[in-house]
Write a protein that holds these residues in place. Structure first.
Motif, PDB file in Angstrom:
ATOM      1  N   LEU A  66      10.652   5.054 -29.225  1.00 40.40           N
ATOM      2  CA  LEU A  66       9.363   5.168 -30.144  1.00 40.40           C
ATOM      3  C   LEU A  66       9.375   6.461 -30.814  1.00 40.40           C
ATOM      4  O   LEU A  66       8.877   6.435 -31.824  1.00 40.40           O
ATOM      5  N   GLU A  67       9.559   7.250 -30.182  1.00 42.51           N
ATOM      6  CA  GLU A  67       9.826   8.866 -31.062  1.00 42.51           C
ATOM      7  C   GLU A  67      10.691   9.687 -30.359  1.00 42.51           C
ATOM      8  O   GLU A  67      11.126   9.453 -28.957  1.00 42.51           O
ATOM      9  N   PHE A  68      11.181  10.641 -30.885  1.00 41.85           N
ATOM     10  CA  PHE A  68      12.188  11.683 -30.209  1.00 41.85           C
ATOM     11  C   PHE A  68      11.910  13.055 -30.997  1.00 41.85           C
ATOM     12  O   PHE A  68      11.713  12.768 -32.001  1.00 41.85           O
ATOM     13  N   ALA A  69      12.191  14.151 -30.351  1.00 41.33           N
ATOM     14  CA  ALA A  69      12.374  15.557 -30.965  1.00 41.33           C
ATOM     15  C   ALA A  69      13.098  16.437 -30.154  1.00 41.33           C
ATOM     16  O   ALA A  69      13.261  16.197 -29.075  1.00 41.33           O
ATOM     17  N   ALA A 104       3.882  13.852 -30.859  1.00 38.03           N
ATOM     18  CA  ALA A 104       2.735  13.111 -31.014  1.00 38.03           C
ATOM     19  C   ALA A 104       2.449  12.708 -32.388  1.00 38.03           C
ATOM     20  O   ALA A 104       1.789  11.611 -32.678  1.00 38.03           O
ATOM     21  N   ARG A 105       2.734  13.491 -33.449  1.00 40.01           N
ATOM     22  CA  ARG A 105       2.584  13.158 -34.806  1.00 40.01           C
ATOM     23  C   ARG A 105       3.423  12.046 -35.176  1.00 40.01           C
ATOM     24  O   ARG A 105       2.817  10.999 -35.739  1.00 40.01           O
ATOM     25  N   LEU A 106       4.601  11.680 -34.474  1.00 40.57           N
ATOM     26  CA  LEU A 106       5.369  10.370 -34.632  1.00 40.57           C
ATOM     27  C   LEU A 106       4.572   9.181 -34.087  1.00 40.57           C
ATOM     28  O   LEU A 106       4.665   8.025 -34.521  1.00 40.57           O
ATOM     29  N   VAL A 107       4.012   9.560 -32.864  1.00 36.45           N
ATOM     30  CA  VAL A 107       3.444   8.280 -32.343  1.00 36.45           C
ATOM     31  C   VAL A 107       1.995   7.992 -33.150  1.00 36.45           C
ATOM     32  O   VAL A 107       1.538   6.865 -33.261  1.00 36.45           O
ATOM     33  N   ARG A 108       1.563   9.114 -33.576  1.00 39.95           N
ATOM     34  CA  ARG A 108       0.380   8.877 -34.424  1.00 39.95           C
ATOM     35  C   ARG A 108       0.565   7.925 -35.476  1.00 39.95           C
ATOM     36  O   ARG A 108      -0.135   7.007 -35.942  1.00 39.95           O
ATOM     37  N   ASP A 145      -5.387  17.848 -37.755  1.00 41.84           N
ATOM     38  CA  ASP A 145      -6.586  16.856 -37.083  1.00 41.84           C
ATOM     39  C   ASP A 145      -5.816  15.557 -36.294  1.00 41.84           C
ATOM     40  O   ASP A 145      -6.117  14.529 -36.207  1.00 41.84           O
ATOM     41  N   LEU A 146      -4.600  16.030 -35.818  1.00 42.62           N
ATOM     42  CA  LEU A 146      -3.804  15.146 -35.050  1.00 42.62           C
ATOM     43  C   LEU A 146      -4.479  14.694 -33.848  1.00 42.62           C
ATOM     44  O   LEU A 146      -4.227  13.654 -33.361  1.00 42.62           O
ATOM     45  N   ILE A 191      -2.586   7.087 -23.474  1.00 46.32           N
ATOM     46  CA  ILE A 191      -3.308   8.426 -23.702  1.00 46.32           C
ATOM     47  C   ILE A 191      -1.922   9.642 -23.934  1.00 46.32           C
ATOM     48  O   ILE A 191      -1.006   9.446 -23.111  1.00 46.32           O
ATOM     49  N   VAL A 192      -2.085  10.288 -24.989  1.00 52.19           N
ATOM     50  CA  VAL A 192      -0.808  11.020 -25.422  1.00 52.19           C
ATOM     51  C   VAL A 192      -1.545  12.661 -25.121  1.00 52.19           C
ATOM     52  O   VAL A 192      -2.487  12.980 -25.436  1.00 52.19           O
ATOM     53  N   ILE A 193      -0.767  13.227 -24.053  1.00 49.72           N
ATOM     54  CA  ILE A 193      -1.057  14.962 -23.823  1.00 49.72           C
ATOM     55  C   ILE A 193       0.087  15.628 -24.151  1.00 49.72           C
ATOM     56  O   ILE A 193       1.080  15.293 -23.972  1.00 49.72           O
ATOM     57  N   SER A 194      -0.653  16.773 -25.017  1.00 50.86           N
ATOM     58  CA  SER A 194       0.421  17.623 -25.466  1.00 50.86           C
ATOM     59  C   SER A 194      -0.215  18.859 -25.332  1.00 50.86           C
ATOM     60  O   SER A 194      -1.194  19.078 -25.077  1.00 50.86           O
ATOM     61  N   GLY A 195       0.767  20.109 -25.548  1.00 48.65           N
ATOM     62  CA  GLY A 195       0.361  21.513 -25.113  1.00 48.65           C
ATOM     63  C   GLY A 195       1.506  22.220 -24.763  1.00 48.65           C
ATOM     64  O   GLY A 195       2.742  21.652 -24.491  1.00 48.65           O
TER      65      GLY A 195
END
Ligand code: GDP
Ligand code: ADP
Length: 423
Positions: free
Chosen positions: A218-221, A254-258, A310-311, A154-158
Motif C-alpha cells: 500500500l505504501e513504503f518508505a 502517511a502522505r502516501l496513505v493519504r 495539513d496532512l 487510524i494512522v499514527i506517526s511521530g
C-alpha cells in the motif's frame, strides 16, 4: 459501447482461452439470457464495459478457491487473465454482476449471508489504474462491500521514541476486539523483545523490493536507512477479522496513505521537547549511539513536517502518558471505557441473496429475492443503494445501504421504504 449500454447476464461458456466464443464475434448486441440455476456449476456472468468483456465465474486457475475472472478485449480480440488484487470472495453457487459506473462491477453472491453477499470488482478505479502502471498488466481488484460508514483505519506517526508504540499497545490492550495492528514489513533487524509477524515482518531487502514491484504494498518508505512498508495484506488481515486497523508509519508513509483509497484518520504524536525525546530514546536502550544520532537528526524534520503540513487531522503532545492516552481515546470516541463492537447483520436475513435478479438504476440496485420459508413463489424486493460508497481496494467498500421496499405502494417511481435498513 458506452457504460450506460452495458448488459450483464449469465451465460454458460466454454473457457478455452484461445477460442473467442461466436457470440462475442457478433458484437454482443442484446441482453444475454439470465438463467440462474442454483444447481449449475461453473457458470459465468458476462459484463461489458467499453471494449472489454469481463467473464466472471468458474473457479480461479482451477483451484476452486475463488471466483475466476477473464477479460476479452474486443479491439485486440484477445483473452487476458488479469492480475487479481484484494481479498477474493469464496466461491458461491452463483452470483449476479452489475456495472455501477465505469469503475467497478457489483457482484451479489447467491446463498451467502448478508455480511458476505455484496462484493465489488474494481476495474478502473485510481487504485487499479496505479497498479496497472506498476505491474504493466491488466489488473482488477476485489473489495468487499460493507454497510454504513464502518470504522476508519487510524494512522499514527511521530518521531522515533515519542511513544507511538506505547500508546498503541495501551489501546490494543484495553480494546482487544476493536483494534488490530497492521504488521509492517521492515528490513531492519529485530530488537530483543520483538517477534516476527507480531511487531514486524522482518524481511530481506531483495524480497521486499520484489514484493513492492509486484504491487503488494500500500505504501513504503526508506526510514533511518531501512525499508519499511505496509502490505495490502497487512491491512486486509485486520479488516477481515472485523477490527479497526492501526498503522504505525512515518510521515512519508502517511502522505502516501493519504493519497491512496484507504480513508483513514491521521494522528501525529509530538514530544513535549526535543530534550525529552532524546531522553526517552536513550532510556529505551534499543539503539546504538550511531542509530540514536540518526533518529534524532531525522526527528527534527519529522516534527516540522508533522506540525506544519495539513496532512494530520490531529496532533497530540505526549507529555504525561496517561493524559495523552485519554486524549487519544477521546478523539477516537472511546472515552466511555466500553469495548466498541461492530455487530454483524441479524441472523434472520441469512437467506437474503437466494435466487436474486438484479437491475441497476442510478447506483441503486433493485434486487428480487426468493425467501424460501415463504414458499418458492414468494418474492421480496430490496434496494441496494451504492450511491454513497467510499473507500474500496485495498480494503472494504463502505457506505452501502439496503432496505426492503413495497413495489405496490406508490408504483416503481415512488418506491416506499417498508422497514429500517436491513443490510
Ligand atoms: N512508511 C512506513 N513507515 C513505517 C512502517 N512501519 C514503521 N514505520 C516507521 O518507521 C520508523 C521507525 O520504526 P522503528 O524502527 O520501529 O523505530 P521506532 O519509531 O523508534 O519505534 C517509525 O517512524 C515508524 O512509524 C511502514 O510500514 N511504513
Ligand atoms: N509520555 C511518556 N513519558 C515518558 N516516557 C514515555 C512516554 N511515552 C513513552 N515513553 C517511553 O519512551 C520510550 C519510547 O517509546 P516508544 O513507544 O517505544 O516510542 P516510539 O514507538 O514512538 O518509537 C519507551 O521507553 C517508553 O516507555
Amino acid at each position: 459501447m458506452e457504460a450506460s449500454h452495458v448488459e450483464a447476464g449469465i451465460l454458460e461458456l466454454d473457457f478455452s482461452m484461445g477460442e473467442v466464443p461466436e457470440i462475442f464475434q457478433n458484437g454482443l448486441q442484446g441482453i444475454f439470457p439470465v438463467g440462474l440455476d442454483s444447481e449449475s456449476r461453473g457458470y459465468q456472468t458476462v459484463t461489458i464495459l467499453g471494449e472489454k468483456i469481463f467473464v466472471i465465474g468458474g473457479s480461479d486457475e482451477g483451484s476452486n478457491l475463488s471466483i475466476g475472472i477473464r477479460i476479452f478485449d474486443k479491439s485486440t480480440r484477445k483473452w487476458d487473465v488479469p492480475t487479481v488484487l484484494g481479498t477474493k470472495p469464496t466461491p458461491s453457487k452463483g452470483h449476479s454482476a452489475v456495472i455501477l459506473n465505469k469503475e467497478r462491477i457489483l457482484i451479489i453472491k447467491r446463498d451467502s449471508s448478508p455480511d458476505d453477499c455484496v462484493w465489488f470488482i474494481e476495474v478502473d478505479t485510481p487504485f487499479v489504474r496505479e497498479q496497472k502502471k506498476i505491474l504493466k498488466t491488466e489488473v482488477v481488484a476485489w473489495s468487499k462491500g460493507v454497510k454504513g460508514e464502518g470504522p476508519k483505519p487510524i494512522v499514527i506517526s511521530g518521531p522515533s521514541g515519542v511513544g507511538k508504540g506505547t500508546l498503541i499497545s495501551k489501546l490494543m490492550k484495553e480494546f482487544p476486539s476493536t483494534f488490530g495492528f497492521s504488521v509492517s514489513h521492515t528490513t531492519r533487524a529485530p530488537r530483543e523483545k520483538e517477534e516476527d509477524g507480531v511487531h514486524y515482518h522482518f524481511t530481506e531487502r531483495s524480497m521486499m523490493e520484489t514484493a513492492i514491484r509486484e504491487g503488494k504494498f500500500l505504501e513504503f518508505a526508506s526510514v533511518h536507512g531501512n525499508l519499511y512498508g505496509t502490505s495490502i495484506e497487512a491491512v486486509e488481515v485486520v479488516t477481515e477479522a472485523g477490527k479497526r486497523c492501526i498503522l504505525d508509519i512515518d510521515v512519508q508513509g502517511a502522505r502516501l496513505v493519504r493519497a491512496s483509497s484507504l480513508e483513514a484518520i491521521f494522528i501525529f504524536i509530538c514530544p513535549p521537547s526535543f530534550e525529552e525525546l532524546e531522553k526517552r530514546l536513550r532510556a529505551r536502550g534499543t539503539e546504538t549511539e550511531e542509530q540514536v544520532q540518526k533518529r534524532l537528526r531525522n526527528a527534527k524534520a519529522e516534527i516540522e513536517q508533522g506540525k506544519s503540513s495539513d496532512l494530520f487531522d490531529h496532533i497530540l503532545i505526549n507529555d504525561d502518558l496517561e493524559a495523552c492516552y485519554e486524549k487519544l481515546k477521546k478523539l477516537l470516541g472511546l472515552d466511555g471505557f466500553m469495548e466498541v463492537t461492530y455487530p454483524s447483520s441479524p441472523k434472520t436475513m441469512e437467506l437474503l441473496p437466494i435466487d436474486h435478479l438484479v437491475s441497476e438504476m442510478d447506483q441503486k440496485v433493485l434486487i428480487q429475492c426468493g425467501i424460501p420459508e415463504l414458499g418458492k413463489t414468494s418474492k421480496s424486493l430490496f434496494i441496494l443503494d451504492a450511491s454513497a460508497i467510499k473507500g474500496g481496494a485495498p480494503g472494504r467498500t463502505r457506505g452501502l445501504n439496503m432496505y426492503a421496499i413495497d413495489p405496490f405502494a406508490d408504483g416503481l417511481n415512488g418506491l416506499k421504504q417498508l422497514q429500517n435498513p436491513v443490510y
